[in-house]
Design a protein around this motif. Sequence first.
Motif, PDB file in Angstrom:
ATOM      1  N   LEU A   1      11.633  21.725  86.840  1.00 33.03           N
ATOM      2  CA  LEU A   1      12.602  22.744  87.073  1.00 33.03           C
ATOM      3  C   LEU A   1      13.630  22.222  87.961  1.00 33.03           C
ATOM      4  O   LEU A   1      14.714  22.662  88.550  1.00 33.03           O
ATOM      5  CB  LEU A   1      11.919  23.930  87.838  1.00 33.03           C
ATOM      6  N   LEU A   2      13.581  20.843  88.799  1.00 30.72           N
ATOM      7  CA  LEU A   2      14.272  20.531  89.616  1.00 30.72           C
ATOM      8  C   LEU A   2      15.506  20.466  89.155  1.00 30.72           C
ATOM      9  O   LEU A   2      16.685  20.747  89.928  1.00 30.72           O
ATOM     10  CB  LEU A   2      13.964  19.132  90.143  1.00 30.72           C
ATOM     11  N   LYS A   3      15.979  19.510  88.080  1.00 28.90           N
ATOM     12  CA  LYS A   3      17.268  19.613  87.802  1.00 28.90           C
ATOM     13  C   LYS A   3      18.112  20.868  87.271  1.00 28.90           C
ATOM     14  O   LYS A   3      19.323  20.744  87.782  1.00 28.90           O
ATOM     15  CB  LYS A   3      17.174  18.576  86.366  1.00 28.90           C
ATOM     16  N   THR A   4      17.531  21.787  86.936  1.00 25.63           N
ATOM     17  CA  THR A   4      18.213  22.894  86.815  1.00 25.63           C
ATOM     18  C   THR A   4      18.415  23.795  87.833  1.00 25.63           C
ATOM     19  O   THR A   4      19.727  24.344  88.358  1.00 25.63           O
ATOM     20  CB  THR A   4      17.456  23.944  85.688  1.00 25.63           C
ATOM     21  N   PHE A   5      17.562  23.817  88.994  1.00 29.43           N
ATOM     22  CA  PHE A   5      17.646  24.344  90.213  1.00 29.43           C
ATOM     23  C   PHE A   5      18.804  23.537  90.827  1.00 29.43           C
ATOM     24  O   PHE A   5      19.708  24.220  91.641  1.00 29.43           O
ATOM     25  CB  PHE A   5      16.574  24.126  90.951  1.00 29.43           C
ATOM     26  N   HIS A   6      18.834  22.304  90.779  1.00 29.60           N
ATOM     27  CA  HIS A   6      19.958  21.567  91.738  1.00 29.60           C
ATOM     28  C   HIS A   6      21.322  21.900  91.004  1.00 29.60           C
ATOM     29  O   HIS A   6      22.387  22.205  91.873  1.00 29.60           O
ATOM     30  CB  HIS A   6      19.757  19.957  91.285  1.00 29.60           C
ATOM     31  N   ALA A   7      21.383  22.395  89.631  1.00 31.19           N
ATOM     32  CA  ALA A   7      22.638  22.696  89.255  1.00 31.19           C
ATOM     33  C   ALA A   7      23.008  23.723  89.554  1.00 31.19           C
ATOM     34  O   ALA A   7      24.355  24.339  89.476  1.00 31.19           O
ATOM     35  CB  ALA A   7      22.349  22.646  87.702  1.00 31.19           C
ATOM     36  N   TYR A   8      22.142  24.769  90.046  1.00 35.81           N
ATOM     37  CA  TYR A   8      22.663  26.223  90.362  1.00 35.81           C
ATOM     38  C   TYR A   8      22.716  26.138  91.804  1.00 35.81           C
ATOM     39  O   TYR A   8      23.486  27.019  92.226  1.00 35.81           O
ATOM     40  CB  TYR A   8      21.428  27.043  89.970  1.00 35.81           C
ATOM     41  N   LYS A   9      22.232  25.118  92.414  1.00 39.20           N
ATOM     42  CA  LYS A   9      22.710  25.112  94.042  1.00 39.20           C
ATOM     43  C   LYS A   9      23.218  24.142  94.170  1.00 39.20           C
ATOM     44  O   LYS A   9      22.702  22.953  94.599  1.00 39.20           O
ATOM     45  CB  LYS A   9      21.269  25.051  94.747  1.00 39.20           C
ATOM     46  N   ILE A  10      24.699  23.982  94.024  1.00 37.99           N
ATOM     47  CA  ILE A  10      25.342  22.887  94.090  1.00 37.99           C
ATOM     48  C   ILE A  10      26.097  22.615  95.486  1.00 37.99           C
ATOM     49  O   ILE A  10      26.761  21.635  95.482  1.00 37.99           O
ATOM     50  CB  ILE A  10      26.529  22.981  93.035  1.00 37.99           C
ATOM     51  N   TYR A  11      25.913  23.804  96.489  1.00 36.48           N
ATOM     52  CA  TYR A  11      26.599  23.835  97.487  1.00 36.48           C
ATOM     53  C   TYR A  11      25.714  23.368  98.683  1.00 36.48           C
ATOM     54  O   TYR A  11      24.667  24.149  98.736  1.00 36.48           O
ATOM     55  CB  TYR A  11      27.497  24.987  97.951  1.00 36.48           C
ATOM     56  N   PRO A  12      26.067  22.516  99.650  1.00 38.73           N
ATOM     57  CA  PRO A  12      25.286  22.460 100.879  1.00 38.73           C
ATOM     58  C   PRO A  12      25.378  23.600 101.754  1.00 38.73           C
ATOM     59  O   PRO A  12      26.144  23.435 102.921  1.00 38.73           O
ATOM     60  CB  PRO A  12      25.524  21.044 101.520  1.00 38.73           C
ATOM     61  N   ASP A  13      24.828  24.762 101.531  1.00 42.57           N
ATOM     62  CA  ASP A  13      25.408  25.893 101.974  1.00 42.57           C
ATOM     63  C   ASP A  13      24.188  26.539 103.182  1.00 42.57           C
ATOM     64  O   ASP A  13      24.304  27.277 103.820  1.00 42.57           O
ATOM     65  CB  ASP A  13      25.369  27.193 101.207  1.00 42.57           C
ATOM     66  N   THR A  14      23.353  25.693 103.701  1.00 44.74           N
ATOM     67  CA  THR A  14      22.417  25.858 104.558  1.00 44.74           C
ATOM     68  C   THR A  14      22.761  25.287 106.100  1.00 44.74           C
ATOM     69  O   THR A  14      23.105  23.921 106.020  1.00 44.74           O
ATOM     70  CB  THR A  14      21.008  25.585 104.355  1.00 44.74           C
ATOM     71  N   SER A  15      22.963  25.605 107.389  1.00 41.75           N
ATOM     72  CA  SER A  15      23.366  24.946 108.318  1.00 41.75           C
ATOM     73  C   SER A  15      22.348  24.010 108.624  1.00 41.75           C
ATOM     74  O   SER A  15      21.379  23.799 108.904  1.00 41.75           O
ATOM     75  CB  SER A  15      23.185  26.239 109.542  1.00 41.75           C
ATOM     76  N   LEU A  16      23.315  22.746 109.007  1.00 39.64           N
ATOM     77  CA  LEU A  16      22.587  21.459 109.270  1.00 39.64           C
ATOM     78  C   LEU A  16      22.209  21.517 110.856  1.00 39.64           C
ATOM     79  O   LEU A  16      20.985  21.130 111.138  1.00 39.64           O
ATOM     80  CB  LEU A  16      23.860  20.531 109.183  1.00 39.64           C
ATOM     81  N   LEU A  17      22.599  22.249 111.675  1.00 39.24           N
ATOM     82  CA  LEU A  17      22.112  22.317 113.061  1.00 39.24           C
ATOM     83  C   LEU A  17      21.123  23.210 112.980  1.00 39.24           C
ATOM     84  O   LEU A  17      19.957  22.763 113.657  1.00 39.24           O
ATOM     85  CB  LEU A  17      23.169  23.042 113.657  1.00 39.24           C
ATOM     86  N   SER A  18      20.937  24.235 112.240  1.00 41.88           N
ATOM     87  CA  SER A  18      19.369  24.828 112.161  1.00 41.88           C
ATOM     88  C   SER A  18      18.288  24.049 111.589  1.00 41.88           C
ATOM     89  O   SER A  18      17.358  24.179 111.854  1.00 41.88           O
ATOM     90  CB  SER A  18      19.676  26.074 111.187  1.00 41.88           C
ATOM     91  N   GLN A  19      18.789  23.444 110.419  1.00 39.62           N
ATOM     92  CA  GLN A  19      17.689  22.599 109.898  1.00 39.62           C
ATOM     93  C   GLN A  19      17.093  21.551 110.957  1.00 39.62           C
ATOM     94  O   GLN A  19      16.123  21.289 111.003  1.00 39.62           O
ATOM     95  CB  GLN A  19      18.543  21.730 108.688  1.00 39.62           C
ATOM     96  N   ALA A  20      18.192  20.627 111.479  1.00 39.55           N
ATOM     97  CA  ALA A  20      17.965  19.613 112.399  1.00 39.55           C
ATOM     98  C   ALA A  20      17.114  20.351 113.639  1.00 39.55           C
ATOM     99  O   ALA A  20      16.005  19.546 114.102  1.00 39.55           O
ATOM    100  CB  ALA A  20      19.036  19.174 112.929  1.00 39.55           C
ATOM    101  N   ALA A  21      17.287  21.482 114.076  1.00 43.00           N
ATOM    102  CA  ALA A  21      16.630  22.207 115.051  1.00 43.00           C
ATOM    103  C   ALA A  21      15.368  22.472 114.727  1.00 43.00           C
ATOM    104  O   ALA A  21      14.181  22.197 115.530  1.00 43.00           O
ATOM    105  CB  ALA A  21      17.370  23.499 115.670  1.00 43.00           C
ATOM    106  N   LEU A  22      15.088  23.142 113.579  1.00 45.38           N
ATOM    107  CA  LEU A  22      13.878  23.407 112.930  1.00 45.38           C
ATOM    108  C   LEU A  22      12.781  22.132 112.815  1.00 45.38           C
ATOM    109  O   LEU A  22      11.681  22.066 113.032  1.00 45.38           O
ATOM    110  CB  LEU A  22      13.687  23.943 111.497  1.00 45.38           C
ATOM    111  N   GLU A  23      13.667  20.858 112.415  1.00 41.68           N
ATOM    112  CA  GLU A  23      12.693  19.848 112.151  1.00 41.68           C
ATOM    113  C   GLU A  23      12.119  19.287 113.841  1.00 41.68           C
ATOM    114  O   GLU A  23      10.983  18.969 113.832  1.00 41.68           O
ATOM    115  CB  GLU A  23      13.702  18.388 111.863  1.00 41.68           C
ATOM    116  N   VAL A  24      13.212  19.357 114.930  1.00 46.27           N
ATOM    117  CA  VAL A  24      12.645  18.998 116.311  1.00 46.27           C
ATOM    118  C   VAL A  24      11.514  20.068 116.717  1.00 46.27           C
ATOM    119  O   VAL A  24      10.603  19.780 117.306  1.00 46.27           O
ATOM    120  CB  VAL A  24      13.789  19.184 117.073  1.00 46.27           C
ATOM    121  N   TYR A  25      11.715  21.337 116.120  1.00 45.24           N
ATOM    122  CA  TYR A  25      10.835  22.330 116.543  1.00 45.24           C
ATOM    123  C   TYR A  25       9.218  22.141 116.144  1.00 45.24           C
ATOM    124  O   TYR A  25       8.428  22.408 116.799  1.00 45.24           O
ATOM    125  CB  TYR A  25      11.311  23.659 116.236  1.00 45.24           C
ATOM    126  N   ILE A  26       9.372  21.623 114.877  1.00 41.35           N
ATOM    127  CA  ILE A  26       8.036  21.367 114.192  1.00 41.35           C
ATOM    128  C   ILE A  26       7.459  20.007 114.825  1.00 41.35           C
ATOM    129  O   ILE A  26       6.462  19.989 115.070  1.00 41.35           O
ATOM    130  CB  ILE A  26       8.254  21.429 112.688  1.00 41.35           C
TER     131      ILE A  26
END
Length: 446
Positions: free
Chosen positions: A304-329
Amino acid sequence: MKKYISILSDMENKIREGLYLPGQKLPSVRMAAEAYGCSISTVTRAYAELEKRHVIYSVPQSGFYVVVKPGDWRDNRDSGIINFATVLPDLDAFPYLDFQHCLNKAIDIYKYDLFTYGEPQGLESLRHTLVSHLANDQVFPKAERIIVTSGAQQALEILAKMPFPNGKSAVLVEQPSYDRYLRFLETENIPVYGIARTAAGMDLRELEQRFRSGEIKFFYTMSRYHNPLGTSYSMEERRAIARLAEKYDVYILEDDYMADLGAERQFDPIYAYDGGSHVIYLKSFSKIIFPGLRLGAIVLPERLLKTFHAYKIYPDTSLLSQAALEVYIKNGMYERHKHRISSLYASRMQALRESVERYNEPGLMEVPDISSGIYTHFKLKSTVNLERLLQRLAERNISAVPGKGFYLSNYLEREKFLRISISQTQPERIDEGVKAIVEEVRREIR
């Protein structure tokens, strides 16, 4: 779990629940060590962490005291309403200070990367961190199969719209199920069928018949802490669902959105019985940290990876939130907060169970025996006028959600129930609310 973390969580719970009031002196380090059965150094470490978080403060030659916070904006909440309807986490349990620290740390670590667009699949370092994080739930993917999404809802919508390699087009959903997803499927005119799920579980023979029909591309399920029922599948049911998926080439969309809220540490998701060939595993971080965080993670089968990537083509998730979650974990804060909030909700669910046992009568309401998560449901007799019942409860300042909205519009074999959420209700208000509901249901039946 480390002993000092357990002490830390217990002390925070007692302060939040008013057992230690603002300005009150805490037990001495020596007394606390005796009470918790640990060393003085362990208590000292826990108290130091509480002081660092501005929960308590120390007075030389005197001891530790609970911080007074006058004018807290949360004091303006309407305390007169017993809110069994809200799905939002307890405002007092939000990890404000921890996550603020993680945001600042994330800016220091990723100060250059945060001003780029990022990648559609999510921050690479976070995805590698999630590999070990998901392993705690018996989910063992490679980082390449993990995609970070803007909340779980985005993943649900993409999967409903995209084609699947099995060539099938219809979605099978439990009835009842997540109301917003049902409305989305109906609005988008996606072929969707319902299959009954009750407090007793699901008819696996009917499920097999549905899979055998050749129409179902995926089956959407919440294997534990179901919304709205609150129940979880047994190990035998989870194992059987995985087996049927492989046998009939039907994918399972396992929404494990409350994986971190339960006390059942031996619960393996359906994914664990499949190995990732036919199960799509979905996890949300909003229910345990902040609803507004809007971060989820999906583990996809290779096909399913290739098709899902084709539908999610934009980096629409906050990088700051992602980076903070990584530190949090990585810093262990997520694990500590998970223990704290799951213990909080488990104690409230226990209070609800005790209240139901105290006030309910045989033949009045059916309430499942649930110990974790935030949901349960009160099943009512078909003769109960639900609109009138809700009106009477509202007059007593009690809010709950009727079950009708958790079904497909054309699904007729509905049970009549109230969904009850304990996420923002204190134990004493839970008892008051349950008593009132029982009284009004009794009144309605008579």
